[in-house]
Design a protein around this motif. Structure first.
Motif, PDB file in Angstrom:
ATOM      1  N   SER A  95      48.306  66.386  28.693  1.00  0.00           N
ATOM      2  CA  SER A  95      46.824  66.897  28.821  1.00  0.00           C
ATOM      3  C   SER A  95      46.708  67.584  30.081  1.00  0.00           C
ATOM      4  O   SER A  95      47.732  67.851  31.018  1.00  0.00           O
ATOM      5  CB  SER A  95      45.876  65.873  28.708  1.00  0.00           C
ATOM      6  OG  SER A  95      46.322  64.832  29.877  1.00  0.00           O
ATOM      7  N   GLU A 104      42.141  78.435  24.985  1.00  0.00           N
ATOM      8  CA  GLU A 104      42.683  78.843  23.672  1.00  0.00           C
ATOM      9  C   GLU A 104      43.608  79.974  23.727  1.00  0.00           C
ATOM     10  O   GLU A 104      43.626  80.709  24.824  1.00  0.00           O
ATOM     11  CB  GLU A 104      41.276  79.098  22.894  1.00  0.00           C
ATOM     12  CG  GLU A 104      40.258  78.200  22.563  1.00  0.00           C
ATOM     13  CD  GLU A 104      40.711  77.321  21.236  1.00  0.00           C
ATOM     14  OE1 GLU A 104      41.810  77.934  20.773  1.00  0.00           O
ATOM     15  OE2 GLU A 104      40.165  76.597  20.924  1.00  0.00           O
ATOM     16  N   SER A 111      40.220  74.957  24.869  1.00  0.00           N
ATOM     17  CA  SER A 111      40.961  74.478  23.712  1.00  0.00           C
ATOM     18  C   SER A 111      40.398  73.110  23.085  1.00  0.00           C
ATOM     19  O   SER A 111      40.506  72.211  23.737  1.00  0.00           O
ATOM     20  CB  SER A 111      42.385  74.416  23.753  1.00  0.00           C
ATOM     21  OG  SER A 111      42.977  74.168  22.653  1.00  0.00           O
ATOM     22  N   LYS A 112      40.244  73.017  21.764  1.00  0.00           N
ATOM     23  CA  LYS A 112      39.675  71.919  21.254  1.00  0.00           C
ATOM     24  C   LYS A 112      40.769  70.964  20.407  1.00  0.00           C
ATOM     25  O   LYS A 112      40.833  70.229  20.057  1.00  0.00           O
ATOM     26  CB  LYS A 112      38.706  72.212  20.132  1.00  0.00           C
ATOM     27  CG  LYS A 112      37.382  72.829  20.694  1.00  0.00           C
ATOM     28  CD  LYS A 112      36.323  73.086  19.625  1.00  0.00           C
ATOM     29  CE  LYS A 112      35.052  73.683  20.283  1.00  0.00           C
ATOM     30  NZ  LYS A 112      35.290  74.917  20.970  1.00  0.00           N
ATOM     31  N   THR A 113      41.996  71.754  20.498  1.00  0.00           N
ATOM     32  CA  THR A 113      43.264  71.053  19.642  1.00  0.00           C
ATOM     33  C   THR A 113      44.210  70.604  20.865  1.00  0.00           C
ATOM     34  O   THR A 113      45.043  69.638  20.525  1.00  0.00           O
ATOM     35  CB  THR A 113      44.088  72.097  18.974  1.00  0.00           C
ATOM     36  OG1 THR A 113      44.484  73.314  19.926  1.00  0.00           O
ATOM     37  CG2 THR A 113      42.797  72.575  17.940  1.00  0.00           C
ATOM     38  N   GLY A 114      43.978  70.580  22.292  1.00  0.00           N
ATOM     39  CA  GLY A 114      45.005  70.418  23.068  1.00  0.00           C
ATOM     40  C   GLY A 114      46.311  71.114  23.416  1.00  0.00           C
ATOM     41  O   GLY A 114      47.088  70.731  24.126  1.00  0.00           O
ATOM     42  N   TYR A 115      46.122  72.292  22.548  1.00  0.00           N
ATOM     43  CA  TYR A 115      47.246  73.384  22.878  1.00  0.00           C
ATOM     44  C   TYR A 115      46.598  74.707  22.798  1.00  0.00           C
ATOM     45  O   TYR A 115      45.530  74.840  22.253  1.00  0.00           O
ATOM     46  CB  TYR A 115      48.386  73.229  21.846  1.00  0.00           C
ATOM     47  CG  TYR A 115      47.976  72.836  20.630  1.00  0.00           C
ATOM     48  CD1 TYR A 115      47.799  74.063  19.607  1.00  0.00           C
ATOM     49  CD2 TYR A 115      48.042  71.682  19.957  1.00  0.00           C
ATOM     50  CE1 TYR A 115      47.299  73.888  18.465  1.00  0.00           C
ATOM     51  CE2 TYR A 115      47.610  71.342  18.665  1.00  0.00           C
ATOM     52  CZ  TYR A 115      47.421  72.545  18.042  1.00  0.00           C
ATOM     53  OH  TYR A 115      46.907  72.287  16.572  1.00  0.00           O
ATOM     54  N   HIS A 117      48.378  77.351  21.436  1.00  0.00           N
ATOM     55  CA  HIS A 117      49.193  78.000  20.185  1.00  0.00           C
ATOM     56  C   HIS A 117      50.106  76.945  19.732  1.00  0.00           C
ATOM     57  O   HIS A 117      50.765  76.348  20.238  1.00  0.00           O
ATOM     58  CB  HIS A 117      49.722  79.285  20.627  1.00  0.00           C
ATOM     59  CG  HIS A 117      50.358  80.090  19.289  1.00  0.00           C
ATOM     60  ND1 HIS A 117      49.605  80.354  18.474  1.00  0.00           N
ATOM     61  CD2 HIS A 117      51.373  80.889  19.361  1.00  0.00           C
ATOM     62  CE1 HIS A 117      50.183  81.140  17.595  1.00  0.00           C
ATOM     63  NE2 HIS A 117      51.629  81.325  18.134  1.00  0.00           N
ATOM     64  N   LEU A 118      50.110  76.883  18.132  1.00  0.00           N
ATOM     65  CA  LEU A 118      50.825  76.128  17.615  1.00  0.00           C
ATOM     66  C   LEU A 118      51.764  77.014  16.541  1.00  0.00           C
ATOM     67  O   LEU A 118      51.259  77.700  15.732  1.00  0.00           O
ATOM     68  CB  LEU A 118      50.141  74.813  16.961  1.00  0.00           C
ATOM     69  CG  LEU A 118      51.032  73.907  16.026  1.00  0.00           C
ATOM     70  CD1 LEU A 118      51.707  73.087  16.982  1.00  0.00           C
ATOM     71  CD2 LEU A 118      50.076  72.964  15.384  1.00  0.00           C
ATOM     72  N   ALA A 140      54.608  73.970  20.597  1.00  0.00           N
ATOM     73  CA  ALA A 140      53.207  74.197  21.368  1.00  0.00           C
ATOM     74  C   ALA A 140      53.378  74.831  22.425  1.00  0.00           C
ATOM     75  O   ALA A 140      54.124  74.505  23.239  1.00  0.00           O
ATOM     76  CB  ALA A 140      52.356  72.910  21.209  1.00  0.00           C
TER      77      ALA A 140
END
Length: 370
Positions: A95, A104, A111-115, A117-118, A140
């Protein structure tokens, strides 16, 4: 002898007596005495070489001689990484430190996903100080920014937080890397964007740190890069490639052509070439069966690519691949008047080229009924 010779010249030469200071004379005499004391090579014939042998040995031990090169890929030895049972949370297992946030992919918003780019399946190139390793799996990329836009970027604080956290969960620091010219040539020899795509940050100017974590949740590897303006982390959770594309059969091709007027095939070629890979050749064998079982069928073989690379190159490549299939079929007895070949490059995508999966779908060959 040498001293007497020098004094004789000095005392009989008025220029030297008037221009040489006493200090210069003393230095010259000292040098002469030292040279005389060394003796000639013939004076040393009876001395043993033991001293010189000892010196040579100590130099060899002090300065290790390189025994290899780092321009090589090898399998990673996970037995060198002790297993950790620390709590690591959910993927991507890192984190943002206090005062920072993960942005993002294409904006500065958080970012709302924690990364940032995935990629469901990709790779990171890992360096252990001796060799490189292709770490494949779920990847990620995390890009960090300061929460306070007016606050100065704190590289030391960022590095300290990240490195100490990774150490606390049992991740082992493998190496730090600034790319050399030899390493650049080696890594980019088949793909000139290999370093750009698979090593985060700017390894040419900022050292990238590599970590390995052996955990019950999986084998995980990290790349960490920072400078005076930004910080990035790459995370890969290792996994074997799972093939989801099934080899097309002549029966299925016929069904698709009857239903839709065409069959869409993912036929594998060498990267940026028109050479068929073994499973691609099997697909062409099925096309041959289709045409032999349906003697009145005429088809247009159409090649398509994703949007990576230039439009001109993609169009040429897709046409070359379509013609490779045509030539393979005609060389085995299919009449040439039943076939045509054309390439459309990236002009007719099935889906947007916005992910690795979608780009794979767009790299295809279509058999269109004529």
């Amino acid at each position: 002898m040498f001293v007497d010779w020098f004094l004789l010249i000095y005392l009989t030469n008025p220029y030297m007596t008037t221009n040489l200071t006493f200090e210069k004379l003393f230095f010259a005499l000292s040098l002469t005495v030292a040279v005389a004391g060394c003796g000639s090579a013939s004076d040393k014939k009876d001395e043993t070489p033991q001293d010189s042998s000892i010196v040579a040995t100590s130099i060899t031990e002090t300065i290790p001689v390189p025994t290899g090169t780092t321009e090589v890929f090898k399998e990673f030895d996970w037995t060198t990484i002790p297993q950790s049972n620390s709590e690591i949370g959910a993927f991507p297992y890192v984190s943002a430190p206090a005062g920072f946030y993960i942005q993002e992919k294409d904006s500065y918003s958080e970012s709302k996903t924690g990364y940032s780019h995935l990629k469901d399946f990709n790779k990171l190139i890992i360096f252990n100080g001796q060799s490189f390793f292709n770490a494949e799996g779920k990847v990620a990329e995390l890009k960090f920014r300061r929460k306070d836009e007016n606050a100065e970027w704190n590289q030391y604080g960022f590095d300290s937080s990240v490195d100490k956290y990774l150490a606390s969960i049992g991740a082992k620091l493998l190496a730090k890397l600034n790319i050399t010219k030899a390493q650049e040539d080696f890594l980019n020899k088949d793909d000139d964007k290999a370093i750009y795509n698979h090593i985060i940050g700017d390894p040419y100017n900022d050292p990238v740190r590599f970590y390995a974590l052996n955990h019950p949740k999986g084998k995980i590897m990290f790349q960490v890069s920072s400078n005076t303006a930004t910080g990035e982390i790459g995370v890969v959770e290792l996994a074997d490639f799972e093939q989801t594309i099934k080899a097309p059969t002549a029966v299925q091709m016929k069904k698709d052509i009857d239903a839709n007027g065409k069959a869409i095939l993912n036929i594998n070629f060498d990267t940026d070439k028109s050479t068929l890979l073994p499973d691609g050749q099997k697909a062409v064998d099925e096309i041959l069966t289709l045409l032999k079982d349906n003697s009145s069928l005429k088809i247009a073989i159409e090649g398509h690519t994703d949007n990576a690379g230039t439009a001109a190159r993609n169009k040429t490549l897709s046409a070359e691949r379509a013609n490779t299939i045509l030539k393979s079929l005609t060389s085995r007895g299919v009449a040439s008047n039943r076939l045509t070949a054309a390439g459309f490059g990236a002009e007719r995508p099935l889906v947007a080229n916005d992910s690795d999966e979608n780009m794979a779908r767009n790299r295809r060959v279509e058999l269109v009924k004529k």
